[in-house]
Design a protein around this motif. Structure first.
Motif, PDB file in Angstrom:
ATOM      1  N   HIS A  16      37.641  46.352  53.095  1.00 46.97           N
ATOM      2  CA  HIS A  16      38.761  45.034  53.816  1.00 46.97           C
ATOM      3  C   HIS A  16      39.445  45.747  54.630  1.00 46.97           C
ATOM      4  CE1 HIS A  16      37.491  43.678  49.831  1.00 46.97           C
ATOM      5  NE2 HIS A  16      37.365  42.551  50.565  1.00 46.97           N
TER       6      HIS A  16
ATOM      7  N   GLU B 193      37.786  41.151  42.743  1.00 46.60           N
ATOM      8  CA  GLU B 193      37.418  42.399  42.892  1.00 46.60           C
ATOM      9  C   GLU B 193      38.470  43.436  43.566  1.00 46.60           C
ATOM     10  OE1 GLU B 193      33.697  45.248  44.596  1.00 46.60           O
ATOM     11  OE2 GLU B 193      33.707  42.847  45.066  1.00 46.60           O
ATOM     12  N   SER B 194      39.133  42.834  44.532  1.00 44.46           N
ATOM     13  CA  SER B 194      39.943  43.727  45.469  1.00 44.46           C
ATOM     14  C   SER B 194      41.283  43.814  44.622  1.00 44.46           C
ATOM     15  CB  SER B 194      40.546  42.979  46.735  1.00 44.46           C
ATOM     16  OG  SER B 194      39.270  42.625  47.483  1.00 44.46           O
ATOM     17  N   ARG B 195      41.809  42.690  43.709  1.00 45.87           N
ATOM     18  CA  ARG B 195      42.763  42.995  43.010  1.00 45.87           C
ATOM     19  C   ARG B 195      42.673  43.832  41.820  1.00 45.87           C
ATOM     20  NH1 ARG B 195      44.466  36.672  42.435  1.00 45.87           N
ATOM     21  NH2 ARG B 195      46.176  36.323  44.116  1.00 45.87           N
TER      22      ARG B 195
ATOM     23  N   TRP C 133      43.123  47.183  43.582  1.00 47.12           N
ATOM     24  CA  TRP C 133      44.513  47.656  44.006  1.00 47.12           C
ATOM     25  C   TRP C 133      45.159  47.787  42.455  1.00 47.12           C
ATOM     26  CZ3 TRP C 133      42.069  45.769  48.212  1.00 47.12           C
ATOM     27  CH2 TRP C 133      42.880  45.881  49.619  1.00 47.12           C
TER      28      TRP C 133
ATOM     29  N   PRO D  19      47.179  41.808  46.435  1.00 46.57           N
ATOM     30  CA  PRO D  19      46.210  40.837  47.286  1.00 46.57           C
ATOM     31  C   PRO D  19      46.264  39.265  47.024  1.00 46.57           C
ATOM     32  CG  PRO D  19      45.010  43.007  46.363  1.00 46.57           C
ATOM     33  CD  PRO D  19      46.418  42.613  45.769  1.00 46.57           C
TER      34      PRO D  19
ATOM     35  N   THR E 102      35.940  49.396  47.689  1.00 41.37           N
ATOM     36  CA  THR E 102      36.356  47.868  48.014  1.00 41.37           C
ATOM     37  C   THR E 102      37.629  47.970  48.798  1.00 41.37           C
ATOM     38  OG1 THR E 102      35.505  47.521  45.680  1.00 41.37           O
ATOM     39  CG2 THR E 102      37.193  45.996  46.479  1.00 41.37           C
ATOM     40  N   ILE E 103      38.462  48.848  48.750  1.00 39.50           N
ATOM     41  CA  ILE E 103      39.632  48.969  49.617  1.00 39.50           C
ATOM     42  C   ILE E 103      39.079  49.153  50.777  1.00 39.50           C
ATOM     43  CG2 ILE E 103      41.770  50.150  50.011  1.00 39.50           C
ATOM     44  CD1 ILE E 103      41.961  50.873  47.171  1.00 39.50           C
TER      45      ILE E 103
ATOM     46  N   ASP F 207      35.584  37.923  45.635  1.00 42.60           N
ATOM     47  CA  ASP F 207      35.955  39.070  46.474  1.00 42.60           C
ATOM     48  C   ASP F 207      37.407  39.535  46.284  1.00 42.60           C
ATOM     49  OD1 ASP F 207      35.887  41.161  48.443  1.00 42.60           O
ATOM     50  OD2 ASP F 207      36.412  39.661  50.027  1.00 42.60           O
TER      51      ASP F 207
ATOM     52  N   PHE G 251      40.157  38.538  52.545  1.00 36.92           N
ATOM     53  CA  PHE G 251      39.430  38.637  51.270  1.00 36.92           C
ATOM     54  C   PHE G 251      38.537  37.124  51.299  1.00 36.92           C
ATOM     55  CE2 PHE G 251      43.469  40.609  50.473  1.00 36.92           C
ATOM     56  CZ  PHE G 251      43.097  41.658  50.043  1.00 36.92           C
TER      57      PHE G 251
END
Length: 347
Positions: A333, A40-42, A45, A26, A329-330, A37, A32
């Motif tokens: 998005h 958190e996404s990283r 992933w 990401p 979380t995935i 955000d 994002f």
């Protein structure tokens, strides 16, 4: 005349042995919202990447300016290669890998679809992501076949024996393939995938038609798990907008046959109980799992249905470990575990 890879190559089923899994890291984008955000996404992933790396090699594509941070968070044992990126959905921007048969046995190839931001959506950027298919194929040493057809990996699912699942609202989307007829789209897909029968579903899940949706990817609706067997998202709440749709898909697939003439066995995957998050309808789906060597990486939603579906998958894959990984979380998005991974099969 199109040089179809089907002359010597076809797309194997996801349960066939893999050489590795590809993912994308990401990076700052409209997907994002802010730095928190993105962080958190990283982390989400990264959790998927490290889980898969227990079973097979993983390579992550990261922007040059993000590669050091990606290596640090991912840890040892996961390869990172550098390329410009717009977003982080490797299933869709990456290549569809093919393996050879006959005179091409032992060789690896890739179908490099046109990627245009899920039908040139007004929020999407794809200047860099549209080049990732060719980049990954080159990194893998695969012969690349190109086409003018717009498609994403999340829009198709094959059984490795001639059958492909897809939806009318993706491949026939005017934002993707304007002017293409169903027959033309089907011929193009068969030519590149090495398939001979397409099972067209009418549409995807309701939330997938929101602003940041894909307009109906099949990989949250239905998927092959072995020849002649499909799993299907089963929304069991009659008040949910996907209830009628899932019943329609289940009924359609129960009366369908595959390319070899087998009547399909349909396994229902009960949807989690959560309907909305922050007032927005969600399309949480256990169909969006990922098969890697020796394991099923299954989306988890902190819901009682997590255990139910893990048990179902253990029955379907008794020789694989079923690993639940939080996918909320995935999904927040726009996708799930299947959407952020792409398998490179062993030739």
């Amino acid at each position: 005349m199109t040089d179809y890879p089907a002359d010597g190559f076809s797309m194997p089923a996801e349960w066939a042995p893999h050489e590795r899994t590809w993912m994308a890291w990401p990076s700052p984008s409209i997907t994002f919202e802010d730095d928190a955000d993105l962080a958190e996404s990283r982390a989400a992933w990264g959790e998927v990447a490290r889980t898969i790396a227990r079973f097979e090699p993983v390579t992550v594509v990261a922007r040059p300016e993000d590669s050091a941070g990606a290596r640090s968070l991912l840890g040892a044992g996961i390869s990172v290669v550098e390329a410009p990126l717009d977003d982080a959905w490797m299933r869709d921007m990456g290549p569809t890998f093919l393996t050879g048969h006959g005179a091409s046995a032992g060789r690896l190839a890739a179908a490099n679809w046109v990627f245009n931001g899920w039908g040139a959506q007004d929020w999407a950027a794809w200047e860099h992501d549209s080049k990732i298919g060719a980049f990954v194929a080159e990194q893998a040493g695969a012969r690349t076949f190109t086409t003018s057809f717009v498609n994403e990996g999340g829009g198709i699912h094959v059984d490795g024996e001639g059958t492909v699942l897809l939806t009318e609202t993706v491949q026939l989307d005017p934002g993707r393939n304007p002017g293409w007829t169903r027959e033309q789209a089907e011929a193009e897909l068969h030519g590149f995938l090495g398939t001979s029968k397409a099972i067209w579903l009418r549409r995807g899940l309701t939330a997938d038609y929101g602003r940041f949706g894909t307009r109906g990817h099949v990989d949250i609706v239905a998927a092959f798990v072995k020849p002649g067997v499909v799993v299907v998202h089963s929304q069991q709440d009659p008040a949910h907008p996907d209830h009628a749709l899932s019943q329609e898909v289940i009924a359609q697939l129960r009366t369908s046959t595959d390319a070899r003439g087998r009547k399909l066995e349909v396994v229902e995957l009960p949807a989690p109980g959560v309907r909305e998050v922050d007032g927005e309808l969600v399309d949480y789906s256990y169909v969006n799992h990922y098969l890697c060597n020796g394991a099923v990486i299954l989306c988890a939603f902190d819901d009682p249905a997590d255990t139910v579906n893990a048990t179902i998958f253990q029955g379907l894959f008794p020789d694989r470990e079923v690993v639940l990984v939080d996918a909320r979380t995935i999904f927040a998005h726009g996708g799930g575990i299947h959407c952020i991974t792409q398998q490179q099969p062993k030739p």
